[in-house]
Design a protein around this motif. Structure first.
Motif, short mmCIF file in Angstrom:
data_model
loop_
_atom_site.label_atom_id
_atom_site.label_comp_id
_atom_site.label_asym_id
_atom_site.label_seq_id
_atom_site.Cartn_x
_atom_site.Cartn_y
_atom_site.Cartn_z
N ALA A 18 4.25 9.08 4.01
CA ALA A 18 3.95 7.82 3.32
C ALA A 18 2.44 7.68 3.22
O ALA A 18 1.69 8.19 4.05
N SER A 19 2.00 6.99 2.18
CA SER A 19 0.59 6.70 1.98
C SER A 19 0.45 5.20 1.77
O SER A 19 1.20 4.60 1.00
N PHE A 20 -0.53 4.60 2.46
CA PHE A 20 -0.70 3.16 2.47
C PHE A 20 -1.94 2.75 1.70
O PHE A 20 -2.86 3.54 1.49
N GLY A 21 -1.96 1.49 1.32
CA GLY A 21 -3.13 0.89 0.69
C GLY A 21 -3.06 -0.62 0.85
O GLY A 21 -1.99 -1.20 1.06
N LEU A 22 -4.22 -1.26 0.77
CA LEU A 22 -4.32 -2.72 0.92
C LEU A 22 -5.06 -3.27 -0.29
O LEU A 22 -6.12 -2.75 -0.67
N SER A 71 -3.29 -13.83 -2.58
CA SER A 71 -2.70 -13.28 -1.36
C SER A 71 -2.93 -11.78 -1.33
O SER A 71 -3.07 -11.12 -2.37
N HIS A 72 -2.97 -11.23 -0.11
CA HIS A 72 -3.08 -9.79 0.09
C HIS A 72 -1.70 -9.15 0.05
O HIS A 72 -0.69 -9.79 0.37
N LYS A 73 -1.70 -7.88 -0.31
CA LYS A 73 -0.47 -7.09 -0.31
C LYS A 73 -0.78 -5.71 0.27
O LYS A 73 -1.80 -5.10 -0.08
N VAL A 74 0.11 -5.24 1.12
CA VAL A 74 0.04 -3.88 1.64
C VAL A 74 1.02 -3.03 0.84
O VAL A 74 2.19 -3.39 0.69
N VAL A 75 0.53 -1.91 0.31
CA VAL A 75 1.34 -1.02 -0.52
C VAL A 75 1.69 0.22 0.30
O VAL A 75 0.84 0.76 1.02
N ARG A 76 2.93 0.65 0.16
CA ARG A 76 3.37 1.86 0.86
C ARG A 76 4.14 2.75 -0.12
O ARG A 76 5.17 2.34 -0.67
N LEU A 77 3.62 3.95 -0.36
CA LEU A 77 4.29 4.93 -1.20
C LEU A 77 5.07 5.89 -0.30
O LEU A 77 4.50 6.51 0.60
N LEU A 78 6.37 6.01 -0.54
CA LEU A 78 7.24 6.84 0.28
C LEU A 78 7.61 8.11 -0.49
O LEU A 78 7.91 8.06 -1.68
N TYR A 79 7.59 9.22 0.26
CA TYR A 79 7.93 10.52 -0.34
C TYR A 79 8.96 11.20 0.55
O TYR A 79 8.78 11.29 1.77
N LEU A 133 6.16 -3.01 -0.84
CA LEU A 133 5.03 -3.89 -0.60
C LEU A 133 5.36 -4.87 0.51
O LEU A 133 6.52 -5.26 0.70
N TYR A 134 4.33 -5.26 1.24
CA TYR A 134 4.45 -6.30 2.26
C TYR A 134 3.44 -7.39 1.91
O TYR A 134 2.24 -7.16 1.86
N ASP A 135 3.95 -8.58 1.65
CA ASP A 135 3.10 -9.71 1.28
C ASP A 135 2.52 -10.34 2.54
O ASP A 135 3.21 -10.51 3.55
#
Length: 815
Positions: free
Chosen positions: A167-171, A179-187, A197-199
């Motif tokens: 997985a690769s993350f981003g903010l 609002s902020h969001k955390v992004v997660r790409l799953l492979y 995404l996590y709000d």
């Protein structure tokens, strides 16, 4: 803004005060204060709390409080790289040159359990995404406010492939939703699987959700490199096959859609996309190509800036020839070739601030080509990118943006969610496993540690009035060896006793239990978890029989002979693994040396307790017994002095201290085959005395407040399935049935219930019938190997609890 201060009482001679500062001036003063000072001012009155919490003031504070740092040098926080440290320190230009310039900023909770921390992202309006490297945990942190919040774990559905799943993350920040969001790409299997995404903030649901557009990553992005947030988008460099060329993928935080950013033109760009990295510099996307090892032939740094994001124009390219830098004694040559990364553009864009892999912070003047060290005293020569004494440098901003509430508080705070959790915790674990498919919110609630603890507490209370649930465990889920042919032949990982004995639920189709090539003794479940261990193996495994989650643990070093037991620390609500082993032993001289290791399973690794070593030698051929917060081992009569021959060693899990308790008043003839086995029956410590080998009778002693009492005497020779058994394999009393009081006995070949009132023993399962079946297979195949091996095999019987608790497997997660 009216100052919410009250007029103090003054004497008659004092002149009245009519001077008031304008609201704009007061607001400007507060906006330049540190975030923690503003937080304290919010406590003075409701008016100040409302004014200093408004969106407009938060934006103004973010601009004014960091203006000097953007012009001179960025503020830096120093994350602890050692698990022994938990304090985050800070450096800022206004404290440079003063005593105590490195000030404590905040504490990271339980850092000894999480290991080294690293920053995944640059500060995004004050928030930084952190990763506990060994623990595979992610946190949102606002260093200026001292806030840190763990993100929910979340797991990929389906079978996991540890070498090909990542997985690769981003903010990022959604300016429209504020609002902020955390992004997660799953492979999965190197192929794009999902985008979640996590709000963060008021809109948070407490769990990961799919992108609103349902988008899936269009390309593979690099492993272990995280997204860069610029202009409302998170960016990654792709990872393609040779000859296809890399690209830059973008994800819109507002629209939640993917796109591409055209890379800069030029022959050097292909190498930058292949060997370089993305970062953020002065609010612009930056493509960096720099040497990260002295062994590389590169001797220059190339920086490209995306000056016009809308037009995708890369208007700036800086080429720094490292071989032509003027000499700087305080810098040293190591700076040039150890992971140089730009972190800020200061002085009106005339200087670039770099940080190296040796943790040097220097400013490079673009006009003169000179280097100047900004933060002295941080360099650690010869420690490239690591070391127990080093700390990770990351810029931080003064910000009033909150890192958010704990996700479990968000999940269970609404009244409907609390009512739902009360109803769900009454259901069996297998039913809850199916209900996790209803929706993501239900799945997040059921998989949370808080709900699992609630469910386990209620299940343990209900188990006091229900019959024992007995299962056979497959040894292949631990490290205990078993031939693959027999695993395929004999079935599932956990098989209920009823399905093998033809009882309720198994009459229609009788199943075969999994077999093991060695005898494995399973103690009673400890708050839902079983410990599979054998003194023949150097590995141990934690298992939840209901969910069939398993996690291996390695405790032995070298060829030390020992055993491990599983306990529970009620005060800290965590499982504890305790291991005793002999570092040195000699039967002739009775000299020995024992070692103890304690692994609180939320920690990353075991440690030695601070207490003194075990005072007496103990038998370690069977796992210890956990009763009432203590672990118990029987004394070893063949080692030690006479006092150790009639004693039991106890270890208090809460205080981590040893004590010696007396054994039952039984004279053991260890050289004649007598042995004393400890077990737990009906919640109390019991000692089982088996005289002779094989034992014809078995006496069970119970320990009460007044001492030991003889509770039961069982004549084993009346039942051929339980006598004679192999001389080295004991008959183990496993549990007392809460309904009828019968004692569950296990020999490794047969399982039965002993009725203490009628003094009869009912065999509920015997391996003999399966040995006969294997004999038929051996005759059919013309091979006697199956028959020989079947006679040497055992079943692993265990009592299980209805539980959702997962084994502590943080070190075995994929990301």
């Amino acid at each position: 803004m009216d100052p919410p201060c009250k007029t103090a009482r003054t004497s008659a001679a004092a002149p009245p005060c009519h001077q008031h500062l304008p609201d704009e001036v007061i607001e400007d003063i507060f906006a330049r204060m540190p975030a923690k000072s503003v937080l304290r001012c919010r406590c003075l009155s409701r008016a100040w709390a409302a004014a200093l919490s408004s969106d407009a003031f938060v934006d103004l504070h973010l601009d004014l409080a960091n203006r000097r740092h953007r012009e001179e040098a960025p503020s830096l926080c120093f994350l602890p790289r050692s698990a022994a440290a938990s304090t985050v320190h800070a450096w800022s230009p206004e404290h440079d040159g003063k005593a105590g310039a490195f000030l404590p900023l905040m504490d990271v909770p339980h850092n000894t359990r999480n290991g080294a921390l690293m920053a995944v992202t640059r500060p995004c309006r004050g928030l930084i995404l952190l990763r506990a490297i060994d623990a595979r945990l992610y946190y949102l942190c606002n260093p200026s406010m001292g806030e840190i919040t763990a993100l929910p774990d979340g797991r990929m559905a389906g079978d996991r492939l540890p070498t090909r799943d990542y997985a690769s993350f981003g903010l990022g920040y959604d300016a429209r939703a504020r609002s902020h969001k955390v992004v997660r790409l799953l492979y999965h299997d190197y192929r794009p699987a999902a985008c979640e995404l996590y709000d963060v903030g008021a809109n948070s649901a407490g769990h990961w959700r799919p992108a609103a557009s349902g988008a899936v990553p269009p390309d593979r992005v690099r492993m272990n490199l995280w997204g860069v947030f610029v202009e409302g988008h998170v960016h990654w460099i792709t990872m393609r096959l040779k000859g296809q060329g890399e690209a830059i993928v973008s994800f819109s935080i507002t629209e939640e859609e993917f796109g591409y950013v055209s890379p800069p033109s030029g022959t050097a760009v292909a190498g930058a996309l292949r060997d370089g990295t993305l970062t953020e510099l002065a609010g612009r996307l930056c493509l960096l190509l720099a040497p990260y090892s002295p062994k590389l032939p590169m001797e220059s740094i190339d920086i490209w800036l995306l000056t016009d994001y809308a037009a995708r124009t890369w208007g700036t390219h800086w080429h720094i020839d490292l071989t032509k830098l003027p000499p700087a004694p305080e810098v040293g040559d190591g700076f040039k070739f150890h992971g140089v990364t730009p972190i800020a553009l200061v002085d009106g864009g005339r200087r670039v601030v770099f940080v190296s892999g040796e943790y040097q912070v220097l400013a490079y003047c673009l006009a003169t080509g000179t280097l100047k060290e900004l933060v002295p005293g941080l360099r650690r020569p010869g420690h490239h990118g690591g070391g127990a004494t080093l700390q990770l440098l990351v810029p931080y901003e003064e910000s009033l943006v909150s890192a958010g509430r704990p996700f479990e508080d968000i999940l269970f705070s609404p009244p409907p969610a609390r009512a739902l959790s009360v109803a769900l915790r009454r259901l069996p674990a297998r039913t809850l496993g199916r209900l996790k498919l209803v929706c993501r919110r239900w799945r997040a609630m059921i998989e949370s540690d808080r709900f699992a603890a609630w469910h386990n507490a209620r299940a343990r209370a209900a188990a006091a009035t229900c019959p024992n649930s007995v299962v056979f465990v497959d040894p292949s889920c631990s490290t205990i060896p078993v031939p693959c042919d027999f695993w395929d032949l004999f079935g599932s990982a956990v098989v209920p006793l009823e399905s093998c004995s033809g009882g309720p639920g198994g009459a229609s189709r009788r199943r075969k239990p999994p077999l093991s090539t060695s005898r494995v003794v399973c103690r009673r479940p400890c708050h839902g978890l079983l410990l599979l261990t054998s003194h023949y193996a150097k590995q141990h495994a934690l298992l939840n029989p209901m969910t069939q989650d398993v996690s291996p643990f390695s405790l032995l070093d070298g060829d030390h002979y020992g055993c491990a037991g599983l306990g529970y620390d009620q005060s800290r609500e965590e499982h504890v693994l305790v291991h005793l082993c002999y570092a040195r032993r000699c039967f002739g001289t009775r000299r020995y040396a024992m070692e103890c290791a304690v692994w609180r399973l939320r920690d990353l690794r075991p440690r030695k307790p601070a207490s003194s070593p075990p005072p007496i030698p103990v038998a370690v051929d069977l796992p210890p017994v956990y009763v009432g917060g203590k672990m118990y081992w029987p004394g070893e009569p063949r080692r030690g002095n006479a006092a150790a021959r009639a004693a039991i060693l106890a270890f208090d899990i809460g205080t981590e201290a040893f004590e010696v308790v007396p054994e039952p008043p039984v004279l053991l003839n260890v050289y004649g085959g007598d042995r004393m086995i400890l077990t737990e029956l009906a919640g109390k410590l019991c000692a089982v005395h088996s005289p002779g080998s094989p034992a014809r009778t078995m006496t069970i002693w119970g320990r009460n407040e007044g001492g030991w009492t003889r509770d039961h005497v069982i004549e084993l020779e009346q039942w051929p399935e339980f006598w004679p058994v192999p001389t080295t394999e004991p008959v183990m009393p496993m549990a007392v049935d809460p309904v009828d009081g019968r004692i569950l006995l296990d020999t490794g070949k047969a399982v039965g219930y002993y009725d203490t009132r009628s003094r009869t023993l009912e065999t509920v399962y015997s391996l003999k019938s399966h040995i006969d079946e294997l004999r038929k297979l051996g005759e059919l195949w013309g091979n006697g190997g199956e028959l020989r091996l079947a006679k040497e095999m055992f079943v692993i019987a265990a009592v299980c609890e209805d539980s959702l608790l997962r084994p502590y497997d943080r070190k075995h997660r994929i990301w």
